[in-house]
Design a protein around this motif. Structure first.
Motif, short mmCIF file in Angstrom:
data_model
loop_
_atom_site.label_atom_id
_atom_site.label_comp_id
_atom_site.label_asym_id
_atom_site.label_seq_id
_atom_site.Cartn_x
_atom_site.Cartn_y
_atom_site.Cartn_z
N GLY A 81 -12.60 -6.59 0.78
CA GLY A 81 -11.53 -6.75 -0.13
C GLY A 81 -10.79 -5.46 -0.31
O GLY A 81 -9.39 -5.50 -0.21
N LYS A 82 -11.29 -4.35 0.05
CA LYS A 82 -10.67 -3.08 0.48
C LYS A 82 -9.67 -3.29 1.68
O LYS A 82 -8.46 -2.80 1.86
CB LYS A 82 -11.41 -2.12 0.61
CG LYS A 82 -12.16 -1.58 -0.69
CD LYS A 82 -13.02 -0.15 -0.47
CE LYS A 82 -13.59 -0.02 -1.82
NZ LYS A 82 -14.46 1.37 -1.53
N LEU A 83 -10.28 -4.00 2.66
CA LEU A 83 -9.54 -4.02 3.83
C LEU A 83 -8.17 -4.96 3.60
O LEU A 83 -7.10 -4.58 4.31
CB LEU A 83 -10.43 -4.77 4.80
CG LEU A 83 -9.87 -5.10 6.18
CD1 LEU A 83 -9.27 -3.93 7.12
CD2 LEU A 83 -10.73 -5.96 7.35
N LEU A 89 -1.00 -2.91 1.66
CA LEU A 89 -0.04 -2.12 1.39
C LEU A 89 0.48 -1.28 2.49
O LEU A 89 1.67 -0.94 2.51
CB LEU A 89 -1.12 -0.88 0.38
CG LEU A 89 -1.40 -1.39 -1.01
CD1 LEU A 89 -2.46 -0.50 -1.45
CD2 LEU A 89 -0.41 -1.34 -1.82
N GLU A 90 -0.26 -1.37 3.53
CA GLU A 90 0.22 -0.86 5.09
C GLU A 90 1.45 -1.53 5.35
O GLU A 90 2.55 -1.29 5.75
CB GLU A 90 -0.64 -0.67 5.74
CG GLU A 90 -0.52 -0.26 7.35
CD GLU A 90 0.10 1.15 7.42
OE1 GLU A 90 0.77 1.56 8.36
OE2 GLU A 90 -0.10 1.89 6.41
N MET A 253 -2.33 7.06 4.54
CA MET A 253 -3.83 6.92 3.92
C MET A 253 -4.13 5.31 3.78
O MET A 253 -5.28 5.15 3.89
CB MET A 253 -3.57 7.18 2.33
CG MET A 253 -4.71 7.33 1.69
SD MET A 253 -4.46 7.78 -0.14
CE MET A 253 -3.35 6.71 -0.66
N TRP A 254 -3.25 4.51 3.93
CA TRP A 254 -3.49 3.13 4.06
C TRP A 254 -4.09 2.70 5.24
O TRP A 254 -5.06 1.72 5.38
CB TRP A 254 -2.39 2.15 3.62
CG TRP A 254 -1.63 2.52 2.14
CD1 TRP A 254 -0.39 2.89 2.06
CD2 TRP A 254 -2.12 2.45 0.98
NE1 TRP A 254 -0.09 3.13 0.84
CE2 TRP A 254 -1.41 2.92 0.04
CE3 TRP A 254 -3.61 2.36 0.44
CZ2 TRP A 254 -1.54 3.23 -1.16
CZ3 TRP A 254 -3.79 2.52 -0.92
CH2 TRP A 254 -3.05 3.08 -1.76
N MET A 255 -3.52 3.09 6.32
CA MET A 255 -4.03 3.06 7.63
C MET A 255 -5.43 3.52 7.78
O MET A 255 -6.41 2.91 8.50
CB MET A 255 -3.03 3.48 8.71
CG MET A 255 -3.65 3.07 10.22
SD MET A 255 -4.15 1.55 10.54
CE MET A 255 -2.51 0.73 10.43
N PHE A 262 -12.79 -1.30 8.25
CA PHE A 262 -13.37 -2.11 9.58
C PHE A 262 -14.69 -1.55 9.82
O PHE A 262 -15.67 -2.28 10.28
CB PHE A 262 -12.15 -1.73 10.67
CG PHE A 262 -12.61 -2.37 11.77
CD1 PHE A 262 -12.85 -3.88 11.90
CD2 PHE A 262 -12.96 -1.42 12.72
CE1 PHE A 262 -13.23 -4.25 13.35
CE2 PHE A 262 -13.64 -1.99 13.95
CZ PHE A 262 -13.65 -3.43 14.23
N PHE A 263 -14.93 -0.22 9.95
CA PHE A 263 -16.16 0.25 10.46
C PHE A 263 -17.29 0.08 9.40
O PHE A 263 -18.45 -0.28 9.65
CB PHE A 263 -16.15 1.89 10.42
CG PHE A 263 -15.32 2.27 11.76
CD1 PHE A 263 -15.95 1.89 13.11
CD2 PHE A 263 -14.41 2.83 11.78
CE1 PHE A 263 -15.40 2.15 14.44
CE2 PHE A 263 -13.61 3.32 13.09
CZ PHE A 263 -14.21 2.83 14.43
#
Length: 395
Positions: A81-83, A89-90, A253-255, A262-263
């Motif tokens: 979900g964060k991804l 946002l990015e 920050m978004w990237m 991802f990690f």
């Protein structure tokens, strides 16, 4: 004639009264809208901080081991979900050039990309331990002891970043440690009293102490992981990258959140594949062998609420950092602890002692005063040079 010309010149230079009043009204409206937005952020951050603890506690308390979800599965869905949120946002920040941004910051610079592996691993351990802690501690105890992350972050910042603190901040950190010690000692004495009143059975007392010990150790290690990950992530986020020997602007920050998510997903997947002890469902197959918990086992509607709260928490923190200040963060921390404590007494029957209240008050005051200067706020201004460091506390 000369006097008339001077009066006319002055009259031309002065703005009309109507335009002045209009400007004042517009400024008043903008000030009111800013205050309302800041109050909205305070409400949302308080609601998020208190709700995520209460709902997480609810999903773990009173649930049998066979019906409980696997923490690693929850973290994987949470990071997914964060991804998705960070990618959206990015995409908005780059005006639709998300693929180009990913190519420039991931595929063209793999060395810089793999630097995020360290905080990703630390955050994964931290999140796993937080759910272990909240399974063994009450909601108020968890929230109060988890404020110790301010102390660990400060110590790690001094060691890794050679950051300096004022005398007021060191006093607040010392008081914070004292407050945590008061809360923990009070919890230990209360648990022993409860067991003695119940009949003094040795096995029950050992189980209770073990749960408290596991919860406190989980919080302690989670605070250390949070400190190391936060300081390292701050260093990477503010560190300018090199492009063919030429310095370029830091990655957004978004990237960085995309890379970290991802990690985290990759590490959680590896843990899921190699972890042979996922627990059993309590049922057996045709060969009378216990059935291992499948992926997303035990995921109820409340568990997905936890996922949404955790995924949206990062977005909310970013909004607070951009549009508010440390005063708002300090107020949200205190109000969320009080709110979670209040509802925990009704939802879970949590009893609070005077020793807990005293320790919690010391902790909240220390957290608030660490980043805020009272005389400056009384004057209506907070000078940047009066605050040597605004700590970045990861969620």
């Amino acid at each position: 004639m000369e006097n008339e010309e001077k009066v006319a010149a002055v009259t031309k230079q002065q703005p009309p009264a109507d335009s002045t009043n209009a400007n004042k009204m517009s400024e008043t409206k903008s000030t009111k809208s800013e205050k309302m937005f800041r109050l909205f952020l305070l409400f949302m951050m308080t609601a998020q901080n208190s709700t995520v603890v209460l709902v997480s506690r609810y999903t773990r308390a009173g649930v049998t081991p066979e019906d409980s979800y696997v923490i690693n599965d929850l973290i994987m869905i949470q990071e997914l979900g964060k991804l998705i949120l960070a990618s959206a946002l990015e995409y908005n920040a780059t005006n639709g050039h998300l693929v180009k941004s990913m190519k420039e910051n991931i595929f063209d610079r793999p060395k810089d990309f793999f630097r995020i592996l360290i905080p990703s691993l630390l955050y994964l351990v931290q999140n796993s331990l937080l759910y272990v802690a909240i399974s063994n501690l009450t909601a108020p105890m968890f929230q109060v002891t988890y404020q110790c992350k301010l102390l660990t972050t400060a110590v790690v910042s001094v060691i890794m970043l050679q950051r300096k603190y004022s005398l007021k901040q060191w006093i607040c950190l010392t008081a914070l440690g004292i407050g945590v010690a008061i809360v923990v000692l009070g919890a230990q004495s209360d648990s022993k009293k409860d067991e003695s009143n119940a009949g003094g059975e040795g096995e029950g007392e050992d189980a209770n102490v073990q749960n408290l010990f596991v919860g406190l150790m989980s919080v302690t290690v989670a605070c250390l992981c949070s400190a190391f990950a936060g300081v390292y992530f701050e260093f990477v986020l503010k560190r300018p990258t090199n492009d063919g020997g030429e310095a370029r602007a830091p990655v957004s920050m978004w990237m960085r959140n995309i890379q970290m998510a991802f990690f985290s997903i990759c590490i959680a997947y590896i843990n899921m594949v190699r972890d042979g002890d996922r627990g059993v469902t309590g049922m057996t197959d045709e060969n009378n062998d216990p059935i291992t918990k499948p992926f997303l086992h035990g995921f109820t509607g409340w568990v997905y609420v936890v996922v949404m709260l955790q995924a949206g928490g990062g977005l909310l923190v970013a909004a607070v950092i951009k549009y508010a200040d440390n005063v708002l963060k300090g107020m949200a921390t205190g109000v969320s602890v009080v709110t979670a404590t209040f509802f925990s007494t009704f939802l879970f029957g949590t009893t609070l002692s005077m020793q807990f209240a005293m320790g919690a008050l010391i902790i909240l005051v220390s957290v608030y005063f660490f980043s805020n200067d009272i005389p400056a706020m009384c004057r209506g201004k907070v000078k940047q040079d009066e605050i040597e460091m605004n700590p970045m506390l990861p969620k």
